[in-house]
Design a protein around this motif. Structure first.
Motif, PDB file in Angstrom:
ATOM      1  N   TYR A 110      -6.331  -2.226  -1.819  1.00 31.49           N
ATOM      2  CA  TYR A 110      -7.387  -3.166  -1.426  1.00 31.49           C
ATOM      3  C   TYR A 110      -6.776  -4.471  -0.914  1.00 31.49           C
ATOM      4  O   TYR A 110      -7.226  -5.032   0.098  1.00 31.49           O
ATOM      5  CB  TYR A 110      -8.326  -3.439  -2.605  1.00 31.49           C
ATOM      6  N   LYS A 153     -11.770  -5.088   1.011  1.00 30.45           N
ATOM      7  CA  LYS A 153     -12.953  -5.844   0.584  1.00 30.45           C
ATOM      8  C   LYS A 153     -13.729  -6.336   1.798  1.00 30.45           C
ATOM      9  O   LYS A 153     -14.962  -6.259   1.838  1.00 30.45           O
ATOM     10  CB  LYS A 153     -12.547  -7.024  -0.297  1.00 30.45           C
ATOM     11  N   TYR A 176     -19.193  -3.214  -1.812  1.00 28.33           N
ATOM     12  CA  TYR A 176     -18.090  -3.772  -2.601  1.00 28.33           C
ATOM     13  C   TYR A 176     -18.595  -4.332  -3.929  1.00 28.33           C
ATOM     14  O   TYR A 176     -17.960  -4.161  -4.975  1.00 28.33           O
ATOM     15  CB  TYR A 176     -17.360  -4.856  -1.813  1.00 28.33           C
TER      16      TYR A 176
END
Length: 454
Positions: free
Chosen positions: A138, A144, A152
């Motif tokens: 990530y 994100k 998310y």
């Protein structure tokens, strides 16, 4: 003497050349072409082994879905020359236990798995270290910022991230336009219009709403809409985040509504004996007016050439004039088995899933039936009108389908008691008491979702 020595020297050279050639290449051993290939193929397979990515995804519902995945795989292989996708299908639900059993066995797992999403499902695997945390990926790939904010938010309430959302769900009422038109029914926008639509269909010997009680998720999706319409979206959020109890009065009222619709015949009594496929095709084939579904149904609509005959809407608020969204949450999500060795290829695949290239492939197909969770997909208009409508309805966020979020004990009680409600086997208050007791067991065992802090 000179000639004799020369002959001996040439003979030695020839023998040495033969010996060296035989050592250097199996293909030069003088065997048949078939035996040469048999000896060469293992080496070739070994060289290419690192370029094969093994994926496990849910079974196809029809040929349309298979073709969609063929196009997705083809595009990835074009973007990554030399990489081949080994795509397998099967049961990727944690509810059946097959996925957990496979990951716990000595069998080599696939490199990545597309499973039915939901914190409760993913946690079953992460709690026993069957899947990898993806926090580093990530950070390294900026995932994100590549996901829809709502997607998310749904996965980021805890310290570790174990999944990459693939799709969003949008649970709506799908209806047969022909039946509605034949009975003078418009698309309901108020509670009164919706109740009148059910009554008209019932009075004309048409099952208003049909579900597949033998596939309990169809009962759960119906109740998610009733729950949201009667109690409101935030009240449902409080349930799934353990800020309220299932047997609080407003939730009992939703159960009473469902039982009342069943008693009046608005939810077909035959529903308890049908499975998801039976119920779905009953609506598509004009045996029932409405069927509650995610966008999965769109591929069947296209496959049956019924694009002009099927529409969708959400159940209007049953308490005021406010607009309701489809319920849902995450649809499918990617997880990585702890034992995988192809981490580099898996990371490439996951970057592809959240890319604009992937979104263009799937949304450019008029038959595509899922809502990508990527932010890139939000800027692309789907070729299919029904999917475009569904995507627009959750452009910001959706409501909550509880079955995606609750723990295993609560989920079992949820399905059993809701099916009991439509079958007249349990009273609404008792049903909600049973679900509340099961949810308390989950919480006592440590299962509790955390809201993402802003």
């Amino acid at each position: 003497m000179h000639r004799t020595n020369f002959a001996r020297i040439m003979l030695c050279v020839a023998m040495l050349a033969f010996f060296i050639a035989g050592c250097q290449s199996p293909a030069s051993s003088g065997g048949s072409k078939g035996s040469e290939q048999a000896k060469a193929e293992p080496a070739a397979a070994e060289n290419k082994q690192g370029d094969v990515l093994k994926l496990l995804i849910p079974s196809f519902n029809n040929e349309t879905e298979k073709r969609q995945w063929d196009n997705v795989v083809k595009k990835f292989e074009e973007m990554n020359p030399g990489v081949k996708i080994d795509l397998a299908t099967g049961d990727t639900n944690t509810e059946s236990g097959k996925l957990t059993t496979m990951l716990q066995s000595g069998v080599t797992p696939p490199d990545a798995i597309l499973m039915n999403a939901g914190p409760g499902r993913v946690r079953i695997l992460s709690d026993v270290d069957l899947i990898k945390p993806l926090n580093d990926w990530y950070m390294q790939n900026g995932w994100k910022d590549k996901l829809r904010p709502f997607a998310y938010d749904l996965i980021s309430g805890n310290d570790n991230l174990y999944e990459l959302p693939h799709t969003m769900d949008a649970v709506s009422v799908y209806y047969n336009k022909d039946l509605f038109e034949q009975n003078g029914i418009g698309v309901p926008t108020t509670a009164g219009e919706f109740l009148n639509a059910m009554k008209k269909l019932h009075d004309n010997n048409i099952t208003p709403i049909i579900v597949g009680g033998r596939t309990p998720i169809t009962v759960g999706t119906l109740f998610s809409l009733i729950l949201q319409s009667s109690a409101g979206k935030e009240a449902v959020a409080k349930l799934i985040y353990s800020e309220a109890k299932w047997n609080d009065p407003q939730y009992v009222k939703a159960a009473e509504t469902m039982a009342d619709w069943a008693n009046q015949g608005y939810i077909g009594k035959e529903s308890v004996s049908l499975n998801l496929t039976d119920a779905k095709f009953a609506m598509l084939n004009k045996k029932a007016g409405m069927f509650i579904s995610t966008t999965h149904i769109i591929s069947d609509v296209v496959d049956q050439k019924l694009e002009g005959s099927i529409g969708s809407f959400t159940i209007p608020s049953l308490t005021d004039a406010s607009k309701t969204n489809p319920t849902g949450g995450l649809g499918y999500t990617w997880v990585v088995p702890a034992k995988t060795t192809q981490t580099e290829l898996v990371e490439k695949w996951m970057n592809y899933i959240v890319s604009e290239e992937y979104a263009k492939v799937v949304l450019g197909d008029p038959s595509y039936n899922l809502i990508p969770a990527s932010k890139a997909a939000m800027g692309i208009k789907p070729a299919g009108s029904q999917l475009a409508e569904a995507m627009s309805s959750i452009a910001q966020e959706s409501g909550y389908n509880p079955s995606v979020f609750i723990g295993s004990e609560a989920k079992q009680a949820y399905y059993q008691n809701l099916t009991g409600l439509i079958g007249g086997l349990v009273k609404p208050k008792d049903a909600m008491d049973n679900i509340a007791a099961a949810a308390a067991k989950d919480e006592a065992a440590g299962y509790k979702l955390s809201r993402k802090s802003n």
